[in-house]
Design a protein around this motif. Sequence first.
Motif, PDB file in Angstrom:
ATOM      1  N   VAL A  80      81.988  42.210  21.075  1.00 34.83           N
ATOM      2  CA  VAL A  80      82.599  41.412  22.140  1.00 34.83           C
ATOM      3  C   VAL A  80      84.046  41.053  21.838  1.00 34.83           C
ATOM      4  O   VAL A  80      84.393  40.620  20.737  1.00 34.83           O
ATOM      5  CB  VAL A  80      81.797  40.108  22.372  1.00 34.83           C
ATOM      6  CG1 VAL A  80      82.393  39.311  23.536  1.00 34.83           C
ATOM      7  CG2 VAL A  80      80.329  40.428  22.649  1.00 34.83           C
ATOM      8  N   THR A  81      84.881  41.223  22.871  1.00 30.26           N
ATOM      9  CA  THR A  81      86.256  40.741  22.878  1.00 30.26           C
ATOM     10  C   THR A  81      86.371  39.635  23.919  1.00 30.26           C
ATOM     11  O   THR A  81      85.872  39.789  25.037  1.00 30.26           O
ATOM     12  CB  THR A  81      87.232  41.876  23.228  1.00 30.26           C
ATOM     13  OG1 THR A  81      87.164  42.892  22.240  1.00 30.26           O
ATOM     14  CG2 THR A  81      88.665  41.362  23.325  1.00 30.26           C
ATOM     15  N   GLY A  82      87.007  38.538  23.545  1.00 32.99           N
ATOM     16  CA  GLY A  82      87.288  37.469  24.498  1.00 32.99           C
ATOM     17  C   GLY A  82      88.791  37.257  24.574  1.00 32.99           C
ATOM     18  O   GLY A  82      89.469  37.243  23.555  1.00 32.99           O
ATOM     19  N   ILE A  83      89.305  37.104  25.784  1.00 33.18           N
ATOM     20  CA  ILE A  83      90.720  36.803  25.960  1.00 33.18           C
ATOM     21  C   ILE A  83      90.845  35.519  26.759  1.00 33.18           C
ATOM     22  O   ILE A  83      90.073  35.282  27.696  1.00 33.18           O
ATOM     23  CB  ILE A  83      91.477  37.960  26.661  1.00 33.18           C
ATOM     24  CG1 ILE A  83      92.991  37.666  26.737  1.00 33.18           C
ATOM     25  CG2 ILE A  83      90.889  38.275  28.032  1.00 33.18           C
ATOM     26  CD1 ILE A  83      93.825  38.856  27.154  1.00 33.18           C
ATOM     27  N   ALA A 111      94.571  37.538  31.335  1.00 35.02           N
ATOM     28  CA  ALA A 111      93.616  38.532  31.810  1.00 35.02           C
ATOM     29  C   ALA A 111      94.204  39.490  32.831  1.00 35.02           C
ATOM     30  O   ALA A 111      93.566  40.482  33.191  1.00 35.02           O
ATOM     31  CB  ALA A 111      92.390  37.839  32.404  1.00 35.02           C
ATOM     32  N   GLU A 112      95.422  39.228  33.298  1.00 30.66           N
ATOM     33  CA  GLU A 112      96.090  40.157  34.196  1.00 30.66           C
ATOM     34  C   GLU A 112      96.790  41.279  33.428  1.00 30.66           C
ATOM     35  O   GLU A 112      97.246  42.264  34.030  1.00 30.66           O
ATOM     36  CB  GLU A 112      97.108  39.409  35.057  1.00 30.66           C
ATOM     37  CG  GLU A 112      96.468  38.360  35.953  1.00 30.66           C
ATOM     38  CD  GLU A 112      97.493  37.519  36.703  1.00 30.66           C
ATOM     39  OE1 GLU A 112      98.695  37.877  36.688  1.00 30.66           O
ATOM     40  OE2 GLU A 112      97.109  36.491  37.303  1.00 30.66           O
ATOM     41  N   ALA A 113      96.922  41.133  32.114  1.00 32.81           N
ATOM     42  CA  ALA A 113      97.608  42.132  31.281  1.00 32.81           C
ATOM     43  C   ALA A 113      96.979  42.100  29.892  1.00 32.81           C
ATOM     44  O   ALA A 113      97.517  41.493  28.975  1.00 32.81           O
ATOM     45  CB  ALA A 113      99.097  41.841  31.216  1.00 32.81           C
ATOM     46  N   VAL A 114      95.840  42.743  29.741  1.00 32.24           N
ATOM     47  CA  VAL A 114      95.058  42.681  28.507  1.00 32.24           C
ATOM     48  C   VAL A 114      95.543  43.761  27.532  1.00 32.24           C
ATOM     49  O   VAL A 114      95.636  44.937  27.910  1.00 32.24           O
ATOM     50  CB  VAL A 114      93.558  42.870  28.808  1.00 32.24           C
ATOM     51  CG1 VAL A 114      92.741  42.828  27.527  1.00 32.24           C
ATOM     52  CG2 VAL A 114      93.077  41.800  29.795  1.00 32.24           C
ATOM     53  N   PRO A 115      95.836  43.397  26.287  1.00 33.29           N
ATOM     54  CA  PRO A 115      96.341  44.383  25.323  1.00 33.29           C
ATOM     55  C   PRO A 115      95.230  45.230  24.705  1.00 33.29           C
ATOM     56  O   PRO A 115      95.033  45.249  23.486  1.00 33.29           O
ATOM     57  CB  PRO A 115      97.038  43.503  24.279  1.00 33.29           C
ATOM     58  CG  PRO A 115      96.261  42.231  24.291  1.00 33.29           C
ATOM     59  CD  PRO A 115      95.855  42.023  25.724  1.00 33.29           C
ATOM     60  N   CYS A 116      94.489  45.928  25.558  1.00 34.21           N
ATOM     61  CA  CYS A 116      93.440  46.844  25.109  1.00 34.21           C
ATOM     62  C   CYS A 116      93.593  48.152  25.875  1.00 34.21           C
ATOM     63  O   CYS A 116      94.106  48.169  27.004  1.00 34.21           O
ATOM     64  CB  CYS A 116      92.048  46.261  25.359  1.00 34.21           C
ATOM     65  SG  CYS A 116      91.667  44.763  24.411  1.00 34.21           S
ATOM     66  N   ALA A 117      93.114  49.231  25.284  1.00 33.37           N
ATOM     67  CA  ALA A 117      93.286  50.551  25.869  1.00 33.37           C
ATOM     68  C   ALA A 117      92.429  50.736  27.119  1.00 33.37           C
ATOM     69  O   ALA A 117      91.437  50.033  27.343  1.00 33.37           O
ATOM     70  CB  ALA A 117      92.917  51.611  24.833  1.00 33.37           C
ATOM     71  N   ASP A 118      92.813  51.706  27.940  1.00 42.87           N
ATOM     72  CA  ASP A 118      92.023  52.097  29.092  1.00 42.87           C
ATOM     73  C   ASP A 118      90.617  52.495  28.646  1.00 42.87           C
ATOM     74  O   ASP A 118      90.426  53.027  27.538  1.00 42.87           O
ATOM     75  CB  ASP A 118      92.652  53.298  29.800  1.00 42.87           C
ATOM     76  CG  ASP A 118      94.028  53.005  30.389  1.00 42.87           C
ATOM     77  OD1 ASP A 118      94.490  51.851  30.283  1.00 42.87           O
ATOM     78  OD2 ASP A 118      94.628  53.945  30.951  1.00 42.87           O
ATOM     79  N   ASN A 119      89.643  52.263  29.521  1.00 41.62           N
ATOM     80  CA  ASN A 119      88.272  52.742  29.303  1.00 41.62           C
ATOM     81  C   ASN A 119      87.664  52.229  27.993  1.00 41.62           C
ATOM     82  O   ASN A 119      86.920  52.941  27.326  1.00 41.62           O
ATOM     83  CB  ASN A 119      88.226  54.278  29.311  1.00 41.62           C
ATOM     84  CG  ASN A 119      88.884  54.884  30.525  1.00 41.62           C
ATOM     85  OD1 ASN A 119      88.749  54.385  31.638  1.00 41.62           O
ATOM     86  ND2 ASN A 119      89.621  55.963  30.326  1.00 41.62           N
TER      87      ASN A 119
END
Length: 264
Positions: A80-83, A111-119
Amino acid sequence: MGELPEHVAVNRAYWDAMAHEWVEGGARAWTQAEPTWGVWGVPEGELHLLPGDMTGMRAIELGCGTGYVSGWMARRGASVTGIDNSAEQLRTARRLSEQHGVALELIHGNAEAVPCADNSFDFAISEYGAAIWADPYEWIPEAHRLLRPGGILVFLGNHALVSVCSPLDGSYPIARRLERPYFGSHRLDWRDAVDDPGGIEFTLTFSEWIKLFRATGFEILDLTEIQAPADAVGSRSGISADWARDFPSEHVWTLRRRDRSSPG
């Protein structure tokens, strides 16, 4: 990093200042063996917002606050990742996750610009959090980007009836009549509210939600309009239990990211 959008900056300051008010409730939710949802504490056994077994799944909570929903998912086997937009809320989330021996990746961000990769994720959820505090025209496409094809997004937030029955001056209680227009209610600024002044919230009409989901690439699996339980008492943010038994104060959307080959 560029300048934050006004609502993101306003809501960050608002939640940092009031985070201490949510420590006790967050700590209590972390101890629950079975999730309960929303302001009325509706049991997971009635709403079924989480997969029963999340072993091997990657999940993200968009607006995780004190992290208890993230904790529930981790205990079901998910990575789990939480932002969250509030550093103070995340401070509580980190302490409680360590206290309960639950490993979470926690990110201070929007949450409008999350620093995680697509998919990156199989499952995304927001209980309030991004569901009301982020602009849906920004965070819904972002959730779609983060999910793998076939991934599920579940979010719970205020029903449209709450906004249209809220007095224009932000006073309590919520009325049993229409107080403001249904159309054009996208952005609700509560900074000058008479009772419980707050941040900037967002909502859409039901047709706007549906058009946004389709345009983004989601299919709707379910919509639940939550009714307060028969034994609910008191009020939450100016909404009485009697009001919420007669009218839905919350809704839950369950969406699936369409596969690229699926018809629109």
